[in-house]
Motif scaffolding. Structure first.
Motif, mmCIF file in Angstrom:
data_model
loop_
_atom_site.group_PDB
_atom_site.id
_atom_site.type_symbol
_atom_site.label_atom_id
_atom_site.label_comp_id
_atom_site.label_asym_id
_atom_site.label_seq_id
_atom_site.Cartn_x
_atom_site.Cartn_y
_atom_site.Cartn_z
ATOM 1 N N PHE A 13 0.812 -1.205 0.000
ATOM 2 C CA PHE A 13 0.000 0.000 0.000
ATOM 3 C C PHE A 13 0.856 1.270 0.000
ATOM 4 O O PHE A 13 1.841 1.376 0.710
ATOM 5 N N ASP A 14 0.439 2.219 -0.834
ATOM 6 C CA ASP A 14 1.113 3.516 -0.909
ATOM 7 C C ASP A 14 0.787 4.386 0.299
ATOM 8 O O ASP A 14 1.535 5.311 0.625
ATOM 9 N N CYS A 15 -0.328 4.109 0.956
ATOM 10 C CA CYS A 15 -0.774 4.910 2.097
ATOM 11 C C CYS A 15 -1.552 4.008 3.044
ATOM 12 O O CYS A 15 -2.414 3.244 2.592
ATOM 13 N N ILE A 16 -1.229 4.077 4.335
ATOM 14 C CA ILE A 16 -1.964 3.325 5.351
ATOM 15 C C ILE A 16 -2.409 4.299 6.441
ATOM 16 O O ILE A 16 -1.573 4.978 7.047
ATOM 17 N N ILE A 17 -3.720 4.362 6.671
ATOM 18 C CA ILE A 17 -4.285 5.187 7.733
ATOM 19 C C ILE A 17 -4.903 4.269 8.777
ATOM 20 O O ILE A 17 -5.842 3.528 8.488
ATOM 21 N N THR A 18 -4.350 4.294 9.985
ATOM 22 C CA THR A 18 -4.909 3.530 11.092
ATOM 23 C C THR A 18 -5.626 4.485 12.044
ATOM 24 O O THR A 18 -5.625 5.700 11.840
ATOM 25 N N ARG A 19 -6.175 3.944 13.093
ATOM 26 C CA ARG A 19 -6.874 4.786 14.065
ATOM 27 C C ARG A 19 -5.912 5.753 14.743
ATOM 28 O O ARG A 19 -6.337 6.805 15.243
ATOM 29 N N ASN A 20 -4.625 5.431 14.754
ATOM 30 C CA ASN A 20 -3.640 6.297 15.409
ATOM 31 C C ASN A 20 -3.345 7.563 14.622
ATOM 32 O O ASN A 20 -2.776 8.509 15.159
ATOM 33 N N GLU A 21 -3.736 7.575 13.339
ATOM 34 C CA GLU A 21 -3.410 8.712 12.474
ATOM 35 C C GLU A 21 -4.449 9.825 12.508
ATOM 36 O O GLU A 21 -4.196 10.909 11.973
ATOM 37 N N VAL A 22 -5.626 9.564 13.077
ATOM 38 C CA VAL A 22 -6.713 10.535 12.980
ATOM 39 C C VAL A 22 -7.342 10.784 14.345
ATOM 40 O O VAL A 22 -7.355 9.906 15.209
ATOM 41 N N SER A 23 -7.879 11.969 14.520
ATOM 42 C CA SER A 23 -8.534 12.321 15.786
ATOM 43 C C SER A 23 -9.984 11.865 15.825
ATOM 44 O O SER A 23 -10.575 11.761 16.904
#
Length: 229
Positions: free
Chosen positions: A132-142
């Protein structure tokens, strides 16, 4: 039968993790249900559908433990995480082949999940899916799903407009998040929204030139439908 769906031009394809790449929904339900029982709560099917599957843990805890202090919520959540991390997960049918097909195209790949880095890394390494070019987990967002922030963060990092992005999501919370971010969405094993194209699993979809649902930007091939054999 080929669904009636307008052809879209796509530059990025994004996936949820649980229920889309891995078959984990029952494990997640069991982890939350068993932990709730230890704290004297009984979760209903409505709780599971509305507040657990596809939702951020903060969203879930706010609804199922509304009167508990933050310390209790954190302890509760640690138990849930431990149960999920101890489990093993199978891939959703056809997803490895489909991702391999996408890798050969110019489309960019993203992963947007309410899970945490430890679980994500374990799953991706176990199944050799570090693509994956980009991974967004719960730690990345408020704010997590159903808020649009996770998907908005992903497409900002990919530098792609929402209209040129396609999301695969299985839960109502995830679908709400993707659509609110202005993205195209195909539902996985979820026919709640009749306006969305839906697949049971990834054996029903392929990368080719015929009967395209989504065409890759500037190319003649893209993502299309095929009937199960």
């Amino acid at each position: 039968m080929m669904p009636q769906w307008e052809i879209k031009e796509i530059k990025a394809v994004l996936f949820d993790l649980d229920g889309v790449i891995i078959d984990s929904n029952q494990t997640i339900i069991d982890a939350w249900t068993k932990t709730a029982e230890e704290y004297g709560y009984k979760l209903s099917q409505r709780d599971i559908d509305n507040y657990i599957i596809g939702a951020s843990h903060t969203f879930t805890l706010e609804h199922i433990l509304p009167d508990q202090p933050e310390a209790v919520r954190k302890a509760f959540h640690r138990k849930v995480d431990r149960r999920e991390e101890a489990a093993s997960y199978a891939l959703i049918k056809g997803v490895r082949r489909f991702i391999s097909q996408l890798e050969k195209s110019e489309v960019r790949l993203g992963l947007v999940t309410s899970s945490w880095p430890g679980k994500v890394n374990t799953v991706l390494q176990q199944h050799q899916l570090n693509v994956f070019d980009c991974i967004i987990t719960r730690n990345e967002v408020s704010r997590g799903k159903p808020d649009p922030l996770p998907y908005r963060t992903a497409i900002e990092r990919l530098n792609i407009e929402p209209a040129f992005s396609l999301v695969f999501e299985d839960s109502n919370n995830g679908i709400t998040s993707a659509l609110a971010a202005g993205m195209n969405c195909i539902a996985v094993n979820n026919r709640t929204d009749k306006s969305l194209a839906c697949i049971t699993d990834f054996t029903e979809i392929t990368v080719g030139q015929d009967n395209l649902l989504c065409r890759f930007y500037g190319e003649n091939h893209g993502i299309g439908w095929r009937s199960k054999v």
